[in-house]
Design an enzyme around this catalytic site. Structure first.
Site, PDB file in Angstrom:
ATOM      1  N   THR A 135       0.822  -1.213   0.000  1.00 55.69           N
ATOM      2  CA  THR A 135       0.000   0.000   0.000  1.00 55.69           C
ATOM      3  C   THR A 135       0.853   1.258   0.000  1.00 55.69           C
ATOM      4  OG1 THR A 135      -1.665  -1.209   1.260  1.00 55.69           O
ATOM      5  CG2 THR A 135      -1.874   1.170   1.203  1.00 55.69           C
ATOM      6  N   THR A 136       1.957   1.243   0.761  1.00 57.38           N
ATOM      7  CA  THR A 136       2.838   2.408   0.860  1.00 57.38           C
ATOM      8  C   THR A 136       3.458   2.767  -0.484  1.00 57.38           C
ATOM      9  OG1 THR A 136       3.287   1.851   3.165  1.00 57.38           O
ATOM     10  CG2 THR A 136       4.860   3.316   2.103  1.00 57.38           C
ATOM     11  N   LYS A 171       0.164 -10.180   8.092  1.00 56.95           N
ATOM     12  CA  LYS A 171       0.556  -8.835   8.489  1.00 56.95           C
ATOM     13  C   LYS A 171      -0.687  -8.215   9.114  1.00 56.95           C
ATOM     14  CE  LYS A 171       1.977  -4.292   6.760  1.00 56.95           C
ATOM     15  NZ  LYS A 171       2.189  -3.430   5.584  1.00 56.95           N
ATOM     16  N   ILE A 224       6.373  -5.183   9.414  1.00 57.88           N
ATOM     17  CA  ILE A 224       6.528  -4.619   8.077  1.00 57.88           C
ATOM     18  C   ILE A 224       6.221  -3.142   8.229  1.00 57.88           C
ATOM     19  CG2 ILE A 224       5.695  -4.563   5.701  1.00 57.88           C
ATOM     20  CD1 ILE A 224       5.176  -7.562   5.914  1.00 57.88           C
TER      21      ILE A 224
END
Length: 292
Positions: free
Chosen positions: A46-47, A164, A206
């Protein structure tokens, strides 16, 4: 599985002023993270603003990341979305032996039932040649993967190796730890609670903030994994404010502000995201000055 213990970083995708992918900036970022002691890299989570990249851009970023990494760290490819068949096709077509696993976010917007989430990951698992990490981030997807569904997937499919977890619920983390298979990995998806999650049994994080401060973060995570929580606590506390700042105007605008100030890449983001405000830039600069 040991590849995914410790500190993973969800890479930003640097952009030039015209919005094109900045491969020189990406190279600087990868080297910054390798030299900073990070344990593995996640490309196009997503980042990485994956939702705004074309299929061709994603392929080029994955290949370039593997080329620059050159086997130094394990790599994870972010391949997720809300169209199960399309994700399945993308996983089947993914051809880069440099990657060790796929991180796949729970379907967003559709708001599937728990059975729908289970069947989604079942479908991916049965055709994937690579291990799969589930990514639960209800704040972005609009639905939560319950501990029961997570553990059902973990027990039923050997190539679903980790979750995650970014639900923020310690009740949920505890239930996963109690009911999961022994070798299934719980990974923190939130920087600010990585320390207590490791205390509860998570194997690492993460991270977003690790893009800018890999040495600080990896040192803290390593101390936690060694059970040295009293030594890790001051590092954990020192990162809380810059982590808060990195998210208050959206991710990755904040972390890209920090990276620009560290001369790693520009702070350009693609619409509908916008750059961090001048006020936020100043606050992040002040925090970096205190930490460096």
């Amino acid at each position: 599985m040991k590849n995914f213990h410790g500190t993973g970083v969800a890479l930003v995708t640097p952009f030039n002023a015209d919005g094109s992918v900045d491969y020189q900036g990406l190279e600087r970022l990868i080297n910054h993270l390798v030299n900073g002691g990070i344990d593995y890299l996640v490309s196009l989570g997503t980042t990485g603003e994956t939702a705004t990249l074309s299929k061709e851009e994603k392929k080029k970023v994955w290949n370039f990341t593997a080329e620059i990494n050159n086997g130094r760290l394990p790599l994870v490819a972010g391949i997720g979305g809300n169209n199960t068949q399309e994700i399945a096709n993308e996983i089947k077509e993914f051809q880069n032996n440099s990657y060790s696993a796929v991180l796949s976010v729970s379907p967003y917007y559709n708001k599937p039932t728990q059975e729908g989430i289970y069947q989604h990951y079942k479908f991916l698992s049965e055709l994937s040649a690579m291990p799969i990490m589930v990514y639960n981030v209800p704040g972005r997807t609009g639905s939560n993967i319950t501990p029961e569904t997570t553990c059902r997937l973990a027990h039923d499919f050997k190539n679903i190796i980790a979750t995650k977890e970014a639900s923020g619920s310690f009740e949920q983390f505890n239930q996963i730890m109690r009911d999961k298979p022994e070798d299934f990995l719980l990974i923190s998806g939130d920087d600010p609670i990585a320390l207590p999650m490791i205390a509860a049994g998570a194997v690492g994080v993460i991270s977003v903030i690790g893009n800018a401060l890999p040495k600080h973060l990896s040192e803290m995570i390593n101390l936690c994994l060694e059970g040295k929580f009293a030594q890790a606590l001051p590092l954990h506390l020192s990162l809380l404010e810059i982590t808060r700042l990195a998210f208050i105007e959206g991710n990755p605008a904040g972390i890209k502000s920090a990276l620009k100030q560290l001369n790693i890449c520009d702070d350009v983001v693609r619409l509908p995201l916008v750059k961090a405000s001048n006020n936020l830039n100043a606050l992040i600069a002040d925090q970096l000055k205190q930490l460096m």
